[in-house]
Design a protein around this motif. Structure first.
Motif, PDB file in Angstrom:
ATOM      1  N   ARG A  25      36.571  46.966  51.644  1.00  0.00           N
ATOM      2  CA  ARG A  25      37.049  46.525  50.709  1.00  0.00           C
ATOM      3  C   ARG A  25      38.572  46.103  50.809  1.00  0.00           C
ATOM      4  O   ARG A  25      39.238  45.691  49.781  1.00  0.00           O
ATOM      5  N   ALA A  26      38.412  45.646  52.215  1.00  0.00           N
ATOM      6  CA  ALA A  26      39.597  44.631  51.973  1.00  0.00           C
ATOM      7  C   ALA A  26      38.771  43.089  51.313  1.00  0.00           C
ATOM      8  O   ALA A  26      40.212  42.334  51.287  1.00  0.00           O
ATOM      9  N   ARG A  27      37.643  43.375  51.523  1.00  0.00           N
ATOM     10  CA  ARG A  27      37.274  41.613  50.627  1.00  0.00           C
ATOM     11  C   ARG A  27      37.385  41.598  49.795  1.00  0.00           C
ATOM     12  O   ARG A  27      37.329  40.616  49.131  1.00  0.00           O
ATOM     13  N   ILE A  28      36.834  43.377  49.239  1.00  0.00           N
ATOM     14  CA  ILE A  28      37.005  43.204  47.420  1.00  0.00           C
ATOM     15  C   ILE A  28      38.721  42.541  47.010  1.00  0.00           C
ATOM     16  O   ILE A  28      38.891  42.359  46.246  1.00  0.00           O
ATOM     17  N   ILE A  29      39.837  43.142  47.890  1.00  0.00           N
ATOM     18  CA  ILE A  29      40.659  42.905  47.591  1.00  0.00           C
ATOM     19  C   ILE A  29      41.257  41.140  47.784  1.00  0.00           C
ATOM     20  O   ILE A  29      41.722  40.552  46.035  1.00  0.00           O
ATOM     21  N   GLN A  30      40.452  40.961  48.470  1.00  0.00           N
ATOM     22  CA  GLN A  30      40.698  39.507  48.959  1.00  0.00           C
ATOM     23  C   GLN A  30      39.813  38.042  47.475  1.00  0.00           C
ATOM     24  O   GLN A  30      40.362  37.945  47.222  1.00  0.00           O
ATOM     25  N   LEU A  31      38.903  38.578  46.851  1.00  0.00           N
ATOM     26  CA  LEU A  31      37.620  38.608  46.336  1.00  0.00           C
ATOM     27  C   LEU A  31      39.126  38.723  44.810  1.00  0.00           C
ATOM     28  O   LEU A  31      39.239  37.642  43.892  1.00  0.00           O
ATOM     29  N   GLU A  32      39.425  40.190  44.312  1.00  0.00           N
ATOM     30  CA  GLU A  32      40.095  40.213  43.618  1.00  0.00           C
ATOM     31  C   GLU A  32      41.578  39.252  42.958  1.00  0.00           C
ATOM     32  O   GLU A  32      41.576  38.473  41.950  1.00  0.00           O
ATOM     33  N   THR A  33      41.915  39.031  43.811  1.00  0.00           N
ATOM     34  CA  THR A  33      43.038  38.162  44.572  1.00  0.00           C
ATOM     35  C   THR A  33      42.766  36.880  43.663  1.00  0.00           C
ATOM     36  O   THR A  33      43.790  36.340  43.003  1.00  0.00           O
ATOM     37  N   GLU A  34      41.792  36.604  44.147  1.00  0.00           N
ATOM     38  CA  GLU A  34      41.484  34.800  44.214  1.00  0.00           C
ATOM     39  C   GLU A  34      41.100  34.759  42.839  1.00  0.00           C
ATOM     40  O   GLU A  34      40.550  33.533  42.260  1.00  0.00           O
ATOM     41  N   ILE A  35      40.392  35.643  42.210  1.00  0.00           N
ATOM     42  CA  ILE A  35      40.077  36.184  41.247  1.00  0.00           C
ATOM     43  C   ILE A  35      40.413  35.456  39.673  1.00  0.00           C
ATOM     44  O   ILE A  35      41.166  35.022  39.300  1.00  0.00           O
TER      45      ILE A  35
END
Length: 130
Positions: free
Chosen positions: A7-17
């Motif tokens: 979940r943390a990785r998904i949030i990190q990827l969404e932020t980068e996107i």
């Protein structure tokens, strides 16, 4: 990886996107500005004072029998399609827009086009030929 890690990785990827489109938009804008600067350097018309370039554009209409037609392939409309500098010069040269030749039958968009044409002429006397 745990559920929390994923979940943390998904949030990190969404932020980068979310960040990347903004960075891309900024780079595209910067590219346009640099391209405009290059065009200004390479375009001899852009180096002339506005009065001289306007006169050159005005001379492109001569002889004015018949006057310009409101078509993209005719001057002064053609001048709008060369580059931003030429568009700016053409739009600021009101004398380019003081005469127009209208052929019948005409398109449904003619009223809108005439309004734009006359706005570009500003307070100059107009000549309309049918």
């Amino acid at each position: 990886m745990s559920v929390q890690d994923l979940r943390a990785r998904i949030i990190q990827l969404e932020t980068e996107i979310d960040i990347h489109p903004e960075a891309l938009k900024k780079l595209q804008h910067e590219k346009l500005l640099v391209q405009h600067q290059l065009n200004t350097i390479l375009d001899p018309i852009a180096l002339l004072p506005l009065e001289i370039s306007s006169e050159i554009f005005h001379q492109s209409l001569l002889p004015r029998c018949p006057p310009p037609q409101p078509k993209a392939s005719h001057s002064p409309m053609l001048l709008l399609n060369v580059c931003k500098t030429w568009t700016d010069i053409a739009l600021s040269t009101t004398s380019l827009w003081t005469g127009i030749w209208i052929e019948f039958p005409c398109s449904d968009s003619l009223a809108q086009l005439l309004s734009i044409w006359f706005q570009r002429a500003r307070n100059q006397p107009l000549s309309v030929f049918l």
